[in-house]
Design a protein around this motif. Structure first.
Motif, mmCIF file in Angstrom:
data_model
loop_
_atom_site.group_PDB
_atom_site.id
_atom_site.type_symbol
_atom_site.label_atom_id
_atom_site.label_comp_id
_atom_site.label_asym_id
_atom_site.label_seq_id
_atom_site.Cartn_x
_atom_site.Cartn_y
_atom_site.Cartn_z
ATOM 1 N N HIS A 144 0.810 -1.228 0.000
ATOM 2 C CA HIS A 144 0.000 0.000 0.000
ATOM 3 C C HIS A 144 0.842 1.276 0.000
ATOM 4 O O HIS A 144 0.328 2.352 -0.276
ATOM 5 C CB HIS A 144 -0.950 -0.021 1.193
ATOM 6 C CG HIS A 144 -0.224 -0.045 2.507
ATOM 7 N ND1 HIS A 144 0.526 -1.124 2.927
ATOM 8 C CD2 HIS A 144 -0.097 0.890 3.466
ATOM 9 C CE1 HIS A 144 1.060 -0.849 4.101
ATOM 10 N NE2 HIS A 144 0.706 0.364 4.455
ATOM 11 N N LEU A 145 2.117 1.174 0.349
ATOM 12 C CA LEU A 145 3.011 2.345 0.229
ATOM 13 C C LEU A 145 3.934 2.197 -0.977
ATOM 14 O O LEU A 145 4.146 3.148 -1.735
ATOM 15 C CB LEU A 145 3.874 2.484 1.495
ATOM 16 C CG LEU A 145 3.128 2.744 2.797
ATOM 17 C CD1 LEU A 145 4.115 2.835 3.965
ATOM 18 C CD2 LEU A 145 2.302 4.015 2.703
ATOM 19 N N GLY A 146 4.465 0.992 -1.148
ATOM 20 C CA GLY A 146 5.416 0.755 -2.235
ATOM 21 C C GLY A 146 4.791 1.005 -3.597
ATOM 22 O O GLY A 146 5.415 1.604 -4.482
ATOM 23 N N LEU A 147 3.555 0.553 -3.770
ATOM 24 C CA LEU A 147 2.924 0.720 -5.084
ATOM 25 C C LEU A 147 2.695 2.202 -5.424
ATOM 26 O O LEU A 147 3.089 2.642 -6.506
ATOM 27 C CB LEU A 147 1.630 -0.090 -5.195
ATOM 28 C CG LEU A 147 0.996 0.037 -6.577
ATOM 29 C CD1 LEU A 147 1.795 -0.751 -7.620
ATOM 30 C CD2 LEU A 147 -0.450 -0.416 -6.591
ATOM 31 N N PRO A 148 2.079 2.990 -4.521
ATOM 32 C CA PRO A 148 1.928 4.410 -4.891
ATOM 33 C C PRO A 148 3.264 5.096 -5.131
ATOM 34 O O PRO A 148 3.377 5.919 -6.051
ATOM 35 C CB PRO A 148 1.179 5.027 -3.699
ATOM 36 C CG PRO A 148 1.161 4.010 -2.622
ATOM 37 C CD PRO A 148 1.356 2.679 -3.279
ATOM 38 N N ILE A 149 4.267 4.754 -4.342
ATOM 39 C CA ILE A 149 5.580 5.379 -4.558
ATOM 40 C C ILE A 149 6.116 4.987 -5.933
ATOM 41 O O ILE A 149 6.657 5.813 -6.672
ATOM 42 C CB ILE A 149 6.546 4.982 -3.422
ATOM 43 C CG1 ILE A 149 6.115 5.700 -2.144
ATOM 44 C CG2 ILE A 149 7.990 5.333 -3.772
ATOM 45 C CD1 ILE A 149 6.795 5.205 -0.894
ATOM 46 N N THR A 150 5.924 3.717 -6.292
ATOM 47 C CA THR A 150 6.364 3.265 -7.619
ATOM 48 C C THR A 150 5.614 4.002 -8.718
ATOM 49 O O THR A 150 6.205 4.472 -9.695
ATOM 50 C CB THR A 150 6.144 1.750 -7.765
ATOM 51 O OG1 THR A 150 6.834 1.094 -6.706
ATOM 52 C CG2 THR A 150 6.665 1.245 -9.098
ATOM 53 N N ILE A 151 4.298 4.110 -8.569
ATOM 54 C CA ILE A 151 3.507 4.802 -9.600
ATOM 55 C C ILE A 151 3.984 6.242 -9.752
ATOM 56 O O ILE A 151 4.148 6.752 -10.861
ATOM 57 C CB ILE A 151 2.000 4.750 -9.251
ATOM 58 C CG1 ILE A 151 1.497 3.309 -9.382
ATOM 59 C CG2 ILE A 151 1.192 5.704 -10.143
ATOM 60 C CD1 ILE A 151 0.048 3.109 -9.001
ATOM 61 N N LEU A 152 4.265 6.884 -8.623
ATOM 62 C CA LEU A 152 4.696 8.286 -8.694
ATOM 63 C C LEU A 152 6.119 8.427 -9.232
ATOM 64 O O LEU A 152 6.559 9.516 -9.570
ATOM 65 C CB LEU A 152 4.559 8.942 -7.315
ATOM 66 C CG LEU A 152 3.093 9.087 -6.858
ATOM 67 C CD1 LEU A 152 3.002 9.433 -5.381
ATOM 68 C CD2 LEU A 152 2.360 10.138 -7.697
ATOM 69 N N SER A 153 6.827 7.305 -9.333
ATOM 70 C CA SER A 153 8.174 7.368 -9.914
ATOM 71 C C SER A 153 8.148 7.178 -11.431
ATOM 72 O O SER A 153 9.169 7.291 -12.104
ATOM 73 C CB SER A 153 9.067 6.292 -9.283
ATOM 74 O OG SER A 153 8.731 5.021 -9.821
ATOM 75 N N LEU A 154 6.968 6.873 -11.976
ATOM 76 C CA LEU A 154 6.888 6.635 -13.421
ATOM 77 C C LEU A 154 7.041 7.945 -14.196
ATOM 78 O O LEU A 154 6.517 8.982 -13.790
ATOM 79 C CB LEU A 154 5.539 5.987 -13.776
ATOM 80 C CG LEU A 154 5.276 4.620 -13.136
ATOM 81 C CD1 LEU A 154 3.865 4.141 -13.458
ATOM 82 C CD2 LEU A 154 6.317 3.599 -13.576
ATOM 83 N N ASN A 155 7.765 7.854 -15.290
ATOM 84 C CA ASN A 155 7.935 9.028 -16.153
ATOM 85 C C ASN A 155 6.854 9.050 -17.218
ATOM 86 O O ASN A 155 6.439 7.988 -17.698
ATOM 87 C CB ASN A 155 9.299 8.981 -16.846
ATOM 88 C CG ASN A 155 10.422 8.932 -15.840
ATOM 89 O OD1 ASN A 155 10.348 9.591 -14.799
ATOM 90 N ND2 ASN A 155 11.439 8.139 -16.126
#
Ligand code: ATP
Ligand code: MG
Length: 459
Positions: A144-155
């Motif tokens: 629940h934290l890792g996924l949003p952080i990953t999504i926000l790292s997408l270019n």
């Protein structure tokens, strides 16, 4: 990574405090740990049990953060700083990711399953990189934290994102998949991990199937068709397309042969019988993970040549079936990243079938988080070890002991050892090595069996 002004971000999460003074300040990516802060980040503090991240907000901004979230119930928000006040910082992070995902035109591949998520993600990334700009979940950032952080790292320029989704309870995958909105959703397998929380394998299957709830309307669901718990629910798969992979010939994609080599597997598939693929990682189940990847790649219009070349170039994340040359000419397989009954049995079975002339040693640690039947699971692993193919069984830990105990029903006592001290284990293990052995090292993350691997490689 996300690049938006503070005023845009405020709108995306419907925050209400006045940020007009900093409206045009640009945010580049998010950060939840000041030690990893990059210039321009939005710093997101959490009110943890032990530490309140809000006390790092000022420092973060001093050190280059362009702004920060601030949770409403934390007193004294520093109003002179570019902060966005939110109800709850964790929920705001997730909301931001959800909205950012909706704004992106990237294709998303979502991967879940009891075992093989990270491996399959790495395989798919390697293959798709032949044609596209691909980003993937780093490490195990799958919750629940890792996924949003990953999504926000997408270019925004990225073509495809390969996202891993993990869970330990009902509803978690649904939450994640609705955030990631995959165009392709994959279930690698159903094992026994998290039985503690989900009660039964049926419960696990249902929880994994939640991944389809976020699948786009014309999306593709790819799953292991050898698993009856998934196959038997076919009537539920109506709102999306479906493709299966697995060993059985009833699957859309299955291997026509698998040939083990020292450093990987050669195989072919029913839909391209003339192509010989090479996957440079050990283990038959990794061929199955690769089949899931092949279906995903075909869906995204890769050619068989691109797929073949992508598979060949694969490098797995660390500690998953990592092959090392060890002391005295031994070959050491570092699979110490994690373990569950399914993956443990699969890895042992793989070792048993490698190089028939070599002696084989397994070093197995506790499998954690298995719930009330944990002892039974360890005993089952012990009883599947083939005494004609494995020379020595070394176990480590309180639960590992039960693997040793049940192995002893078939093995003679001088071939089975249990240790509660890792150094003692290493010492004893080294004393039986003659050279020419294959040594498999595997246990749950918490057991840190990589220390055993290290001692076999370093000296
Ligand atoms: P985690 O829940 O820790 O994120 P994961 O699902 O990402 O795990 P991987 O890290 O890819 O899984 O693999 C963990 C271990 O599971 C591997 O080292 C391997 O032993 C085993 N494994 C991988 N794929 C499969 C599979 N399809 N079936 C059974 N075991 C597998
Ligand atoms: Mg993983």
């Amino acid at each position: 990574m996300i690049q938006r002004t503070i005023s845009q971000i405020t709108k995306m999460i419907k925050a209400e405090n006045d940020v007009s003074q900093f409206a045009d300040t640009m945010i580049n990516g998010v950060c939840i740990d000041t030690r990893k802060l990059q210039p321009g980040n939005l710093f997101i503090p959490f009110k943890g049990q032990n530490v309140d991240g809000h006390k790092y907000v000022e420092d973060a901004i001093k050190n280059g953060a362009s702004g920060a979230f601030w949770q409403k119930d934390v007193p004294n928000p520093p109003s002179h700083l570019p902060i966005i006040v939110v109800e709850n910082t964790e929920t705001a992070l997730q909301e931001l990711a959800r909205n950012y995902r909706s704004e992106l035109t990237i294709k998303v591949v979502g991967v879940t399953g009891s075992n093989g998520k990270t491996t399959t993600k790495d395989i798919i990334t390697a293959v798709l990189s032949e044609k596209y700009a691909v980003q993937k979940t780093e490490g195990n950032f799958n919750n629940h934290l890792g996924l949003p952080i990953t999504i926000l790292s997408l270019n925004e320029e990225t073509d495809v994102a390969v996202l891993e989704m993990g869970m330990s309870a009902r509803g978690e995958i649904e939450f994640l998949t609705k955030m990631a909105k995959p165009d392709i959703a994959i279930i690698t397998n159903i094992g026994e991990a998290h039985l503690q929380d989900l009660g039964s394998r049926e419960g696990i299957a249902e929880a994994k199937l939640e991944i389809t709830k976020g699948l786009s309307k014309d999306g593709l669901f790819i799953y292991i068709g050898d698993e009856p718990l998934l196959k038997d629910r076919e009537q539920l798969y109506k709102n999306f397309r479906v493709k299966t992979f697995g060993k059985a010939k009833s699957n859309d994609v299955f291997p026509t042969y698998i040939e083990k080599e020292d450093n990987g597997s050669k195989f072919s598939i029913n839909i391209a019988p003339d192509k010989n693929f090479f996957l440079p990682v050990l283990g038959e189940y990794n061929v199955l993970n690769a089949l899931a990847g092949i279906i995903a790649a075909l869906e995204l219009d890769l050619s068989m040549e691109e797929i073949e070349s992508g598979l060949k170039s694969l490098k797995l994340s660390s500690m998953r079936m990592e092959l090392h040359s060890g002391i005295n000419g031994t070959k050491v397989i570092n699979d110490a990243y994690n373990a569950s009954p399914t993956s443990m049995k699969a890895a042992i079975h793989m070792l048993e079938n490698l190089d028939q002339d070599a002696r084989k040693i397994v070093v197995l640690g506790d499998m954690l988080e298995l719930g009330e039947n944990e002892i039974q699971f360890h005993k089952e692993v012990g009883s599947t070890i083939n005494q004609d193919k494995i020379h020595y069984v070394f176990t480590y830990g309180d639960l590992g002991k039960h693997i040793a105990e049940s192995a002893l029903e078939k093995f003679t006592p001088e071939r089975v050892f249990n240790f509660s001290d890792k150094q003692d284990l290493i010492h004893s293990l080294k004393s039986v090595i003659k050279g020419n052995e294959w040594i498999l090292v595997k246990g749950s993350r918490g057991m840190k069996l990589e220390e055993v691997v290290k001692s076999l490689i370093d000296n």
